[in-house]
Design a protein around this motif. Structure first.
Motif, PDB file in Angstrom:
ATOM      1  N   GLY A 115      18.976   0.513  -7.163  1.00 21.48           N
ATOM      2  CA  GLY A 115      19.166   0.191  -5.754  1.00 21.48           C
ATOM      3  C   GLY A 115      17.923   0.042  -4.906  1.00 21.48           C
ATOM      4  N   PHE A 116      16.725   0.092  -5.482  1.00 23.58           N
ATOM      5  CA  PHE A 116      15.506  -0.132  -4.686  1.00 23.58           C
ATOM      6  C   PHE A 116      15.430  -1.599  -4.271  1.00 23.58           C
ATOM      7  CE2 PHE A 116      14.304   4.006  -5.857  1.00 23.58           C
ATOM      8  CZ  PHE A 116      13.160   4.366  -5.176  1.00 23.58           C
ATOM      9  N   SER A 117      15.274  -1.835  -2.994  1.00 28.74           N
ATOM     10  CA  SER A 117      15.185  -3.218  -2.499  1.00 28.74           C
ATOM     11  C   SER A 117      13.829  -3.820  -2.857  1.00 28.74           C
ATOM     12  CB  SER A 117      15.368  -3.253  -0.983  1.00 28.74           C
ATOM     13  OG  SER A 117      14.286  -2.590  -0.341  1.00 28.74           O
ATOM     14  N   ARG A 118      13.711  -5.138  -2.701  1.00 29.19           N
ATOM     15  CA  ARG A 118      12.427  -5.805  -2.971  1.00 29.19           C
ATOM     16  C   ARG A 118      11.348  -5.297  -2.006  1.00 29.19           C
ATOM     17  NH1 ARG A 118       9.962  -9.778  -5.536  1.00 29.19           N
ATOM     18  NH2 ARG A 118       8.396 -11.041  -4.451  1.00 29.19           N
ATOM     19  N   ARG A 119      11.765  -5.043  -0.768  1.00 26.73           N
ATOM     20  CA  ARG A 119      10.792  -4.532   0.201  1.00 26.73           C
ATOM     21  C   ARG A 119      10.266  -3.160  -0.224  1.00 26.73           C
ATOM     22  NH1 ARG A 119      12.413  -4.393   6.445  1.00 26.73           N
ATOM     23  NH2 ARG A 119      12.228  -6.651   6.049  1.00 26.73           N
ATOM     24  N   ALA A 120      11.143  -2.291  -0.731  1.00 26.00           N
ATOM     25  CA  ALA A 120      10.714  -0.961  -1.170  1.00 26.00           C
ATOM     26  C   ALA A 120       9.768  -1.069  -2.363  1.00 26.00           C
ATOM     27  CB  ALA A 120      11.928  -0.109  -1.524  1.00 26.00           C
ATOM     28  N   ARG A 121      10.097  -2.002  -3.297  1.00 30.79           N
ATOM     29  CA  ARG A 121       9.220  -2.178  -4.451  1.00 30.79           C
ATOM     30  C   ARG A 121       7.863  -2.749  -4.024  1.00 30.79           C
ATOM     31  NH1 ARG A 121      13.774  -4.811  -6.306  1.00 30.79           N
ATOM     32  NH2 ARG A 121      12.597  -6.746  -6.628  1.00 30.79           N
ATOM     33  N   ALA A 122       7.878  -3.640  -3.061  1.00 26.98           N
ATOM     34  CA  ALA A 122       6.626  -4.220  -2.555  1.00 26.98           C
ATOM     35  C   ALA A 122       5.766  -3.137  -1.904  1.00 26.98           C
ATOM     36  CB  ALA A 122       6.932  -5.332  -1.553  1.00 26.98           C
ATOM     37  N   LEU A 123       6.420  -2.253  -1.118  1.00 24.72           N
ATOM     38  CA  LEU A 123       5.678  -1.152  -0.494  1.00 24.72           C
ATOM     39  C   LEU A 123       5.064  -0.241  -1.540  1.00 24.72           C
ATOM     40  CD1 LEU A 123       4.866   0.378   2.064  1.00 24.72           C
ATOM     41  CD2 LEU A 123       7.059   1.594   1.944  1.00 24.72           C
ATOM     42  N   LEU A 124       5.813  -0.007  -2.623  1.00 21.89           N
ATOM     43  CA  LEU A 124       5.294   0.843  -3.708  1.00 21.89           C
ATOM     44  C   LEU A 124       4.029   0.233  -4.322  1.00 21.89           C
ATOM     45  CD1 LEU A 124       5.689   3.282  -5.616  1.00 21.89           C
ATOM     46  CD2 LEU A 124       7.065   1.775  -7.068  1.00 21.89           C
ATOM     47  N   LEU A 125       4.042  -1.079  -4.552  1.00 21.19           N
ATOM     48  CA  LEU A 125       2.883  -1.750  -5.149  1.00 21.19           C
ATOM     49  C   LEU A 125       1.687  -1.730  -4.201  1.00 21.19           C
ATOM     50  CD1 LEU A 125       4.603  -4.829  -6.850  1.00 21.19           C
ATOM     51  CD2 LEU A 125       3.709  -2.779  -7.961  1.00 21.19           C
ATOM     52  N   VAL A 126       1.941  -1.942  -2.902  1.00 19.99           N
ATOM     53  CA  VAL A 126       0.850  -1.941  -1.924  1.00 19.99           C
ATOM     54  C   VAL A 126       0.218  -0.556  -1.828  1.00 19.99           C
ATOM     55  CG1 VAL A 126       0.270  -2.203   0.523  1.00 19.99           C
ATOM     56  CG2 VAL A 126       1.758  -3.869  -0.594  1.00 19.99           C
ATOM     57  N   VAL A 127       1.044   0.480  -1.777  1.00 21.26           N
ATOM     58  CA  VAL A 127       0.533   1.847  -1.705  1.00 21.26           C
ATOM     59  C   VAL A 127      -0.268   2.174  -2.962  1.00 21.26           C
ATOM     60  CG1 VAL A 127       1.188   4.273  -1.689  1.00 21.26           C
ATOM     61  CG2 VAL A 127       2.316   2.664  -0.143  1.00 21.26           C
ATOM     62  N   GLN A 128       0.228   1.716  -4.115  1.00 19.69           N
ATOM     63  CA  GLN A 128      -0.479   1.969  -5.374  1.00 19.69           C
ATOM     64  C   GLN A 128      -1.855   1.298  -5.357  1.00 19.69           C
ATOM     65  OE1 GLN A 128       1.854   1.475  -8.961  1.00 19.69           O
ATOM     66  NE2 GLN A 128       0.083   0.608 -10.048  1.00 19.69           N
ATOM     67  N   ALA A 129      -1.929   0.049  -4.875  1.00 19.38           N
ATOM     68  CA  ALA A 129      -3.212  -0.669  -4.817  1.00 19.38           C
ATOM     69  C   ALA A 129      -4.164   0.012  -3.832  1.00 19.38           C
ATOM     70  CB  ALA A 129      -2.969  -2.118  -4.412  1.00 19.38           C
ATOM     71  N   LEU A 130      -3.649   0.416  -2.659  1.00 21.09           N
ATOM     72  CA  LEU A 130      -4.498   1.079  -1.667  1.00 21.09           C
ATOM     73  C   LEU A 130      -5.000   2.423  -2.174  1.00 21.09           C
ATOM     74  CD1 LEU A 130      -2.648   0.312   1.693  1.00 21.09           C
ATOM     75  CD2 LEU A 130      -4.895  -0.505   0.985  1.00 21.09           C
ATOM     76  N   ALA A 131      -4.115   3.164  -2.871  1.00 18.48           N
ATOM     77  CA  ALA A 131      -4.539   4.466  -3.405  1.00 18.48           C
ATOM     78  C   ALA A 131      -5.686   4.285  -4.387  1.00 18.48           C
ATOM     79  CB  ALA A 131      -3.355   5.158  -4.074  1.00 18.48           C
ATOM     80  N   LEU A 132      -5.589   3.251  -5.238  1.00 20.90           N
ATOM     81  CA  LEU A 132      -6.641   3.003  -6.222  1.00 20.90           C
ATOM     82  C   LEU A 132      -7.953   2.614  -5.541  1.00 20.90           C
ATOM     83  CD1 LEU A 132      -7.489   2.636  -9.213  1.00 20.90           C
ATOM     84  CD2 LEU A 132      -6.777   0.250  -8.992  1.00 20.90           C
ATOM     85  N   THR A 133      -7.896   1.681  -4.587  1.00 21.06           N
ATOM     86  CA  THR A 133      -9.135   1.212  -3.953  1.00 21.06           C
ATOM     87  C   THR A 133      -9.757   2.293  -3.076  1.00 21.06           C
ATOM     88  OG1 THR A 133      -7.838   0.210  -2.153  1.00 21.06           O
ATOM     89  CG2 THR A 133      -8.438  -1.213  -4.010  1.00 21.06           C
TER      90      THR A 133
END
Length: 334
Positions: free
Chosen positions: A244-262
């Motif tokens: 049930g995770f929406s595309r917006r929720a998955r997109a937020l997860l990817l953005v947070v993951q990229a920001l955490a790494l950088t």
């Protein structure tokens, strides 16, 4: 600012300036030596930009400071013997006087900033405010007789100086001067610090180039590694979609993951920059430099995190596109 770096020197400068003064087109000419000095007054000690000249009533301001308080001529030179009268006169800029806590008639102990330099006593003949247009109004500057500065810094051997300052309004003199002194460059009256002002644009250009390289290389590197990670995590992303995770929720997860790494990389870079600065200063002061040559400004911390966050945001659209290309839920479950 690193100032007392080795540069080409003119030799036999007293005789050369005397020959220039014989030219009717020239109002006055004086050799100029520029050197970093360690100056002490009472308990205070400061590194000062020393400027040696041959004073004259015809001489205008040098390094933004007037020279009227200095005795005319260069008595200590004594036709090259360097055993004449030691005047010990010095003109301090307001900035130098404030840092040293010295006023007029104060006694100074002056030595060169490099090993092997002599140490002599000087007396403050005047404290003046450096002209703003000189570019040195905020710096500690001291003007003294050329031969006395040469003796302190060890430049009396060969009668050396950095440049010859020529006052004249005659046309066509620049080419005549350059032909008289092969290898030397004549610059206009825009002043004593014209070349330094031009050179000061170089660190800014290097800083902008470093920023551009950091953003481009960082973005490409993070995009490549994170793109491969998104492809490897396709099953997990599909599972999130299935529950049930929406595309917006998955997109937020990817953005947070990229920001955490950088941002983690930015923090590591800040720590490495601080340690490198400290190590550079330690090595330089032990080997060649009288003062630390590198500075870690607190704003660099904010700069590092901002650049890191910018890289993370630039990578995000690519990661979202990669996520959209992953296999569907049915294919992953099958």
């Amino acid at each position: 600012m690193v100032v007392s770096t080795a540069s080409a020197q003119l030799g036999d400068v007293h005789d050369k300036s005397a020959a220039l003064n014989d030219d009717r087109r020239i109002e006055y000419a004086t050799p100029v030596q520029i050197s970093v000095l360690k100056v002490s007054s009472g308990g205070a000690s400061e590194y000062v930009l020393g400027v040696g000249v041959v004073p004259s009533p015809k001489l205008d301001r040098v390094a933004g400071l007037p020279t009227e308080a200095l005795s005319s001529g260069d008595p200590y030179y004594a036709n090259g013997s360097y055993h004449g009268e030691w005047t010990g006169e010095a003109v301090l800029s307001a900035g130098a006087a404030e840092r040293l806590g010295a006023n007029r008639s104060a006694n100074l102990s002056v030595s060169g900033a490099v090993s092997g330099s002599g140490s002599r006593g000087l007396r403050v003949a005047a404290v003046e405010s450096a002209a703003v247009e000189s570019g040195l109004s905020g710096m500690p500057v001291m003007i003294t007789h050329l031969s006395e500065l040469q003796t302190i810094t060890g430049a009396q051997s060969g009668d050396q100086a950095d440049q010859l300052l020529v006052q004249s309004n005659a046309g066509g003199l620049r080419s005549a001067l350059e032909s008289r002194f092969p290898g030397a460059t004549a610059v206009t009256r825009s002043g004593f610090t014209a070349q330094n002002s031009v050179d000061s644009d170089l660190p800014l250009a290097m800083g902008l180039a470093a920023l551009l390289i950091a953003v481009v290389v960082g973005t490409l590197f993070v995009a490549t590694t994170q793109g491969l990670q998104v492809e490897a995590d396709s099953e997990q992303l599909a599972a999130l979609t299935a529950i049930g995770f929406s595309r917006r929720a998955r997109a937020l997860l990817l953005v947070v993951q990229a920001l955490a790494l950088t941002l983690a990389g930015g923090a590591l870079g800040i720590v490495l920059a601080y340690l490198t600065t400290a190590a550079t200063n330690y090595a330089a002061t032990r080997a060649i430099a009288p003062v630390p040559i590198a500075d870690f400004h607190p704003l660099l911390v904010g700069y590092g995190f901002v650049v890191s966050a910018l890289i993370g945001l630039l990578v995000a659209p690519y990661l979202l596109a990669m996520e959209g290309r992953t296999e569907g839920v049915a294919e992953v479950i099958r």
